[in-house]
Motif scaffolding. Sequence first.
Motif, PDB file in Angstrom:
ATOM      1  N   VAL A   5       0.849  -1.188   0.000  1.00 24.03           N
ATOM      2  CA  VAL A   5       0.000   0.000   0.000  1.00 24.03           C
ATOM      3  C   VAL A   5       0.883   1.237   0.000  1.00 24.03           C
ATOM      4  O   VAL A   5       1.656   1.452   0.941  1.00 24.03           O
ATOM      5  N   GLU A   6       0.755   2.045  -1.067  1.00 25.02           N
ATOM      6  CA  GLU A   6       1.533   3.272  -1.168  1.00 25.02           C
ATOM      7  C   GLU A   6       0.771   4.445  -0.546  1.00 25.02           C
ATOM      8  O   GLU A   6      -0.470   4.451  -0.516  1.00 25.02           O
ATOM      9  N   SER A   7       1.535   5.421  -0.109  1.00 27.19           N
ATOM     10  CA  SER A   7       0.946   6.670   0.375  1.00 27.19           C
ATOM     11  C   SER A   7       1.978   7.777   0.217  1.00 27.19           C
ATOM     12  O   SER A   7       3.167   7.501   0.006  1.00 27.19           O
ATOM     13  N   ARG A  38       7.033   4.006 -11.970  1.00 26.77           N
ATOM     14  CA  ARG A  38       6.091   5.098 -12.238  1.00 26.77           C
ATOM     15  C   ARG A  38       5.556   4.967 -13.651  1.00 26.77           C
ATOM     16  O   ARG A  38       6.204   4.386 -14.520  1.00 26.77           O
ATOM     17  N   GLN A  39       4.375   5.526 -13.829  1.00 23.97           N
ATOM     18  CA  GLN A  39       3.748   5.505 -15.150  1.00 23.97           C
ATOM     19  C   GLN A  39       3.051   6.822 -15.395  1.00 23.97           C
ATOM     20  O   GLN A  39       2.135   7.193 -14.659  1.00 23.97           O
ATOM     21  N   ALA A  40       3.510   7.519 -16.414  1.00 24.08           N
ATOM     22  CA  ALA A  40       2.895   8.774 -16.823  1.00 24.08           C
ATOM     23  C   ALA A  40       1.853   8.477 -17.895  1.00 24.08           C
ATOM     24  O   ALA A  40       1.924   7.452 -18.581  1.00 24.08           O
ATOM     25  N   PRO A  41       0.890   9.378 -18.084  1.00 25.33           N
ATOM     26  CA  PRO A  41      -0.157   9.146 -19.094  1.00 25.33           C
ATOM     27  C   PRO A  41       0.452   8.918 -20.475  1.00 25.33           C
ATOM     28  O   PRO A  41       1.308   9.674 -20.922  1.00 25.33           O
ATOM     29  N   GLY A  42       0.006   7.864 -21.127  1.00 27.02           N
ATOM     30  CA  GLY A  42       0.467   7.570 -22.465  1.00 27.02           C
ATOM     31  C   GLY A  42       1.843   6.953 -22.553  1.00 27.02           C
ATOM     32  O   GLY A  42       2.364   6.741 -23.660  1.00 27.02           O
ATOM     33  N   GLN A 116      -1.485  -0.171  -5.305  1.00 27.92           N
ATOM     34  CA  GLN A 116      -2.507   0.469  -6.139  1.00 27.92           C
ATOM     35  C   GLN A 116      -2.017   1.752  -6.790  1.00 27.92           C
ATOM     36  O   GLN A 116      -2.659   2.277  -7.698  1.00 27.92           O
ATOM     37  N   GLY A 117      -0.900   2.280  -6.318  1.00 25.19           N
ATOM     38  CA  GLY A 117      -0.318   3.486  -6.892  1.00 25.19           C
ATOM     39  C   GLY A 117      -0.744   4.753  -6.170  1.00 25.19           C
ATOM     40  O   GLY A 117      -1.798   4.806  -5.533  1.00 25.19           O
ATOM     41  N   THR A 118       0.114   5.759  -6.277  1.00 29.86           N
ATOM     42  CA  THR A 118      -0.183   7.068  -5.705  1.00 29.86           C
ATOM     43  C   THR A 118       0.275   8.143  -6.689  1.00 29.86           C
ATOM     44  O   THR A 118       1.352   8.028  -7.283  1.00 29.86           O
ATOM     45  N   GLN A 119      -0.556   9.168  -6.868  1.00 29.47           N
ATOM     46  CA  GLN A 119      -0.280  10.193  -7.866  1.00 29.47           C
ATOM     47  C   GLN A 119       0.719  11.216  -7.350  1.00 29.47           C
ATOM     48  O   GLN A 119       0.578  11.734  -6.238  1.00 29.47           O
TER      49      GLN A 119
END
Length: 124
Positions: A5-7, A38-42, A116-119
């Motif tokens: 779990v990321e935060s 990490r994953q950026a849009p596109g 689940q990822g964190t922005q």
Amino acid sequence: QVQLVESGGGLVAAGGSLSLSCATSMRTIRRYTVGWFRQAPGKEREFVAGITWRGSTTYYADSVKGRFTVSKDNAKTMVYLQMNNLRPEDTAVYYCAARLVESTVNLPQDYSYWGQGTQVTVSS
């Protein structure tokens, strides 16, 4: 069952800092590697940093060397990513991932368990 779990994500201005945390459920497992991706849009998911649990070996993508630091707390089975001097191109969803082998691999397909990822958003 391994759970991650990321935060700690959020919005920061360029040049600022953020610290991400990854809580793991691996108290009874003694040999594993945790990676940050990490994953950026596109764009494809890319490796950022990793740490082996028993050996404490750390490794980084060239793009973040000298700016990001990965660390861990053995007692809490937590992994951290300290991000300094952030740039707009660091904007992405950040994930922690684990594999039950100690090795410095950096491909997403080598990791079996994901949070689940964190922005993280860095404004210019």
